[in-house]
Design an enzyme around this catalytic site. Structure first.
Site, PDB file in Angstrom:
ATOM      1  N   PRO A 137       0.827  -1.220   0.000  1.00  0.00           N
ATOM      2  CA  PRO A 137       0.000   0.000   0.000  1.00  0.00           C
ATOM      3  C   PRO A 137       0.850   1.254   0.000  1.00  0.00           C
ATOM      4  O   PRO A 137       1.945   1.293   0.576  1.00  0.00           O
ATOM      5  CB  PRO A 137      -0.793  -0.124   1.316  1.00  0.00           C
ATOM      6  CG  PRO A 137      -0.741  -1.556   1.683  1.00  0.00           C
ATOM      7  CD  PRO A 137       0.564  -2.074   1.169  1.00  0.00           C
ATOM      8  N   LYS A 140      -0.177   2.749  -6.826  1.00  0.00           N
ATOM      9  CA  LYS A 140      -0.771   1.899  -7.873  1.00  0.00           C
ATOM     10  C   LYS A 140      -2.002   2.564  -8.485  1.00  0.00           C
ATOM     11  O   LYS A 140      -2.125   2.656  -9.712  1.00  0.00           O
ATOM     12  CB  LYS A 140      -1.157   0.538  -7.273  1.00  0.00           C
ATOM     13  CG  LYS A 140       0.009  -0.251  -6.720  1.00  0.00           C
ATOM     14  CD  LYS A 140      -0.410  -1.618  -6.237  1.00  0.00           C
ATOM     15  CE  LYS A 140      -1.330  -1.554  -5.042  1.00  0.00           C
ATOM     16  NZ  LYS A 140      -0.705  -0.959  -3.847  1.00  0.00           N
ATOM     17  N   SER A 175      11.515 -19.025   3.951  1.00  0.00           N
ATOM     18  CA  SER A 175      12.720 -18.214   3.795  1.00  0.00           C
ATOM     19  C   SER A 175      13.432 -17.937   5.107  1.00  0.00           C
ATOM     20  O   SER A 175      14.526 -17.384   5.113  1.00  0.00           O
ATOM     21  CB  SER A 175      12.375 -16.883   3.115  1.00  0.00           C
ATOM     22  OG  SER A 175      11.489 -16.132   3.922  1.00  0.00           O
ATOM     23  N   LYS A 213      12.858  -7.240   0.633  1.00  0.00           N
ATOM     24  CA  LYS A 213      13.636  -7.594   1.827  1.00  0.00           C
ATOM     25  C   LYS A 213      14.897  -6.738   1.941  1.00  0.00           C
ATOM     26  O   LYS A 213      15.232  -6.245   3.027  1.00  0.00           O
ATOM     27  CB  LYS A 213      13.994  -9.080   1.785  1.00  0.00           C
ATOM     28  CG  LYS A 213      12.787  -9.999   1.924  1.00  0.00           C
ATOM     29  CD  LYS A 213      13.183 -11.460   1.809  1.00  0.00           C
ATOM     30  CE  LYS A 213      11.956 -12.371   1.952  1.00  0.00           C
ATOM     31  NZ  LYS A 213      12.303 -13.793   1.825  1.00  0.00           N
TER      32      LYS A 213
END
Length: 816
Positions: free
Chosen positions: A369, A373, A697, A740
């Site tokens: 967010p 977009k 991960s 990340k």
């Protein structure tokens, strides 16, 4: 009887006896004709009329009233007033609070103006009255009886005259008074009443009233016939239906017919430019509507259906701008950064310029967010010159929201796709489907399945809405979907879209966005001007670092707006206290930010970069961007259990099990006894336990924390890591690398351990992040430990077990 013969007959019955001249104050009246023997109340407001009235009240209370030609004229001239009026007696007068006078007058006799003079602000008229001698006889009695009978019929047919008035009119013996009483109670125009007032001869007046009564009775009979016909047609009479039907019946009586609406709809259908199938369906529905009763429920349904068919754009198109330089300029004006995204958009526009009849494009912007977009879709619409419509799909769970309801249902409507096309008014808008990942499904259907047809260029040229029930072409529409994540979007729907990922912004990008867009926008909304406030780079950086932690810029804009409102208040207070408009400019630097926003919301992570035993810094991907995830491990006395807490998902728990199995298999290499796990429990915890966490991960992070706790060797606090671990200690690639690394960079950690398989993703990382960070690409867990631990682990070979120990150990393992 002809009018000439009736006049001769009237001359035999009456003759002029005498005339008299009088001089009276005159007052023009509007929208009313006052007859003799008539009691009439009205309000006097004009200054000239008030003076004339006061003059009459001061003398014998007699005044001459004449109607003016045009009621809109405030001060009429004598030639703008009818020459015949009525001498009246003022019965009552009452002065109102607003200065007007309310009067009640009684008509005495009609008179004709001889001359008019203007005296002291009001008219005074010399008028002549006439007296007629009437000879009684059978002919007069017959005339009075005829007028009385006609008036009685009129009263019975009309709803505007009460019975008492009729009785009073019938009981009058004087022909002149009878004529005036009837004339006063007829529903006539001002001109018709004035015509009756100007007839001085009572017999002529009665004859004229008889003619008028014949006409009015005929009108009332026609109206009653129409009313009866309408009532017979209506089974359930309601006031609105009755009035509509009455109008139609009047039109039918006049010969105008009832096909005007049908003809108008037919013209609109022929001019709409529909497809052949839609045109045939519309004409068939129009024929059905023509044969239906106008007030039936089915006709309303058919009319609504035809209105929707006509409201949808069939041939209207917006001329598309295909200038790439203009498009690039618009995108740069509206958004800073996002270079790869802009590049992809410009590539799409270039293809559309080369292809003469391109199919509609279908893009999907995926990102956290606040990264722009939705506003990017609006910029595309502005760059291409198309109309823009937006449909939010968040929470939509009914398939009918997309395709509409069938017309068999009461209150059915087309789906949101058709409704938005009607709103756009053109066949080729930019159509944004916002929050496409927030749709759900229930017993009413799956809306994402309905979108498969909408977003497939091979099918959407014949999109079928349940309500319209005709094919509609969506192939010219530029569809743009937005989503925060893709894993909730069905694979079949993903396959129909060109996915463009928008990652979070770096600190320099946020700083530039704040300077270019956010600060001017919030200053304008708070009513501040550049000479009132200035944000320094240090101040903005402090907001970014210590008051926001996000991938986008929404919270940053919110905090800037908070400061602007506080500055606006300070400016207003300063102006009020100093009684002057010019106040010193407010400088928002790092110290001012702390003063306006209070204590820092996020701690300085530089102080947390300590080397600790059993604590490793991992990197995680979330819907709002990347995030640091500290993993903790401690050793306790126990029976070899592995405890995981922190609301970990199944995949993450399995990663912890895999890490534990790897460590047990490599115990000797790590300097641990082979049976180290038998008398201990290992507790792995990931903080922020209320937030669900999952994914593979974190495998190497968990393994590193456990190894550190077992070997008592601290983990470096300035190194972040991410990667999936296998039982053999291999490090497998992961997703979300860009988010990340941006999170690590945002938190000030400039060294990271990454899987070798993710080396191919380096071009997606912003250049300034790549240059500032030290990235280690590894293939095995051994490499991870060499980098992540404070010092290298010594290999401690174990002594060879005795035969007795081997037997005991084998028995214990079998028993275990």
């Amino acid at each position: 009887m002809g009018r000439a013969s009736r006049r001769r007959w009237a001359e035999m019955l009456s003759s002029k006896e005498k005339s008299e001249t009088r001089r009276l104050p005159m007052m023009p009246v509007r929208d009313v004709v006052i007859f003799p023997h008539m009691m009439t109340p009205f309000v006097v407001g004009r200054e000239s009329s008030v003076r004339a009235l006061e003059e009459a009240l001061a003398t014998d209370k007699k005044i001459f009233l004449a109607t003016q030609h045009d009621a809109t004229v405030d001060e009429p001239r004598p030639d703008e007033i009818y020459q015949v009026g009525t001498i009246v007696n003022i019965v009552q007068s009452l002065r109102l609070p607003d200065g007007n006078i309310k009067v009640l007058v009684e008509g005495l006799e009609r008179a004709r103006i001889v001359s008019v003079t203007d005296e002291e602000g009001f008219f005074r008229a010399v008028v002549r009255t006439f007296q007629f001698k009437i000879e009684t006889g059978p002919q007069l009695d017959a005339l009075i009886a005829r007028v009385t009978s006609l008036f009685e019929q009129y009263v019975k047919l009309s709803q505007n005259v009460n019975y008492e008035t009729m009785v009073a009119a019938i009981r009058v013996d004087d022909p002149g008074r009878l004529a005036d009483t009837v004339a006063a109670n007829l529903q006539l125009t001002i001109e018709e009443k004035q015509e009756l007032l100007e007839i001085f001869d009572p017999i002529d007046r009665l004859n004229r009233i008889a003619d008028m009564l014949d006409i009015e009775i005929e009108k009332l009979n026609v109206d009653r016939a129409i009313q009866g016909r309408v009532k017979r047609q209506m089974e359930r009479a309601q006031k609105e239906y009755y009035l509509n039907e009455k109008i139609k019946a009047i039109q039918k009586e006049l010969g105008r017919g009832e096909k005007s609406e049908i003809d108008e709809l037919k013209k609109k259908i022929e001019a709409a430019g529909m497809t052949k199938d839609a045109y045939e369906k519309a004409m068939a529905e129009l024929r059905r509507l023509e044969n239906m009763p106008p007030m039936s429920a089915e006709s309303t349904v058919s009319r609504n259906y035809l209105e929707w068919l006509l409201a949808v754009p069939w041939k209207q198109r917006t001329r598309e701008i295909r200038d790439l330089k203009y498009a690039e300029k618009v995108l740069d004006e509206d958004h800073y950064g996002l270079e790869k995204v802009k590049e992809r958009i410009l590539e799409f526009l270039a293809v559309r310029r080369l292809v003469k009849q391109p199919k509609g494009s279908i893009l999907c912007f995926v990102g956290p967010p606040g990264v722009g977009k939705t506003s990017l879709g609006m910029s595309i619409a502005r760059a291409t010159g198309r109309k823009f419509v937006r449909l939010s799909l968040g929470g939509v769970r009914d398939e009918a929201e997309i395709r509409g309801h069938r017309r068999t249902y009461i209150g059915a409507l087309p789906g949101q796709i058709i409704q938005m096309m009607r709103k756009a008014g053109t066949r080729n808008p930019v159509f944004m489907l916002d929050e496409v990942d927030k749709m759900s499904m229930d017993f009413r259907g799956d809306p994402s399945a309905a979108l498969l047809e909408v977003l497939d260029p091979e099918q959407n040229y014949m999109f079928m809405d349940h309500y319209l029930d005709v094919e509609y072409d969506l192939s010219q529409v530029f569809f743009i979907c937005t989503a925060n994540v893709l894993h909730t979007v069905p694979p079949a729907l993903q396959d129909r879209m060109e996915v463009i990922r928008l990652s979070g912004y770096t600190e320099p990008e946020k700083l530039e966005i704040a300077k270019r867009f956010l600060v001017p926008k919030q200053m304008k909304q708070s009513g501040l001007k550049p000479e009132m406030v200035e944000f320094t780079e240090e101040g903005l950086l402090r907001i970014i670092r210590y008051y926001t932690r996000e991938a986008g810029v929404r919270n940053l804009e919110r905090e800037i707006g908070n400061i602007c409102r506080k500055v606006a208040r300070a400016v207003v207070n300063a102006r009020s206290s100093k009684q002057r408009q010019d106040v010193p400019k407010v400088l928002v630097d790092a110290e001012a930010v702390a003063r306006y926003l209070g204590p820092e919301k996020f701690r300085d992570l530089e102080a947390e970069k300590r080397n600790e035993i059993g604590a490793a810094v991992g990197l995680a991907w979330t819907e709002v961007g990347g995030q640091l995830l500290t993993t903790e491990a401690i050793i306790m006395d126990g029976k070899g259990k592995l405890i995981t807490t922190g609301k970990l998902g199944d995949v993450m728990q399995e990663s912890a099990q895999a890490a534990m199995s790897y460590i047990r298999s490599r115990a000797q290499m790590l300097g641990l006894p082979r049976d180290f796990y038998r008398h201990i429990d290992i507790h792995v915890h990931v903080p922020e336990g209320a937030i669900p966490k999952d994914g593979p991960s974190a495998g190497i992070t968990i393994a590193t924390a456990i190894v550190s706790a077992l070997t008592k060797v601290p983990v470096r606090g300035d190194v972040a890591m991410t990667g999936e671990i296998t039982l053999r200690g291999k490090v497998l690639p992961i997703g979300g690398l860009k988010e990340k690394l941006l999170a690590a960079h945002r938190h000030g950690i400039l060294e990271a351990v990454l899987p070798r398989g993710n080396e191919k993703d380096l071009p997606d990382i912003p250049e300034n992040v790549r240059n500032q960070m030290k990235l280690h690409f590894v293939e095995s867990m051994d490499e991870v430990l060499k980098i992540a631990l404070e010092r290298e682990l010594p290999a401690v070979p174990l002594p060879a077990p005795s035969p007795v120990d081997v037997v005991v150990q084998a028995g214990e393992e079998a028993l275990h």
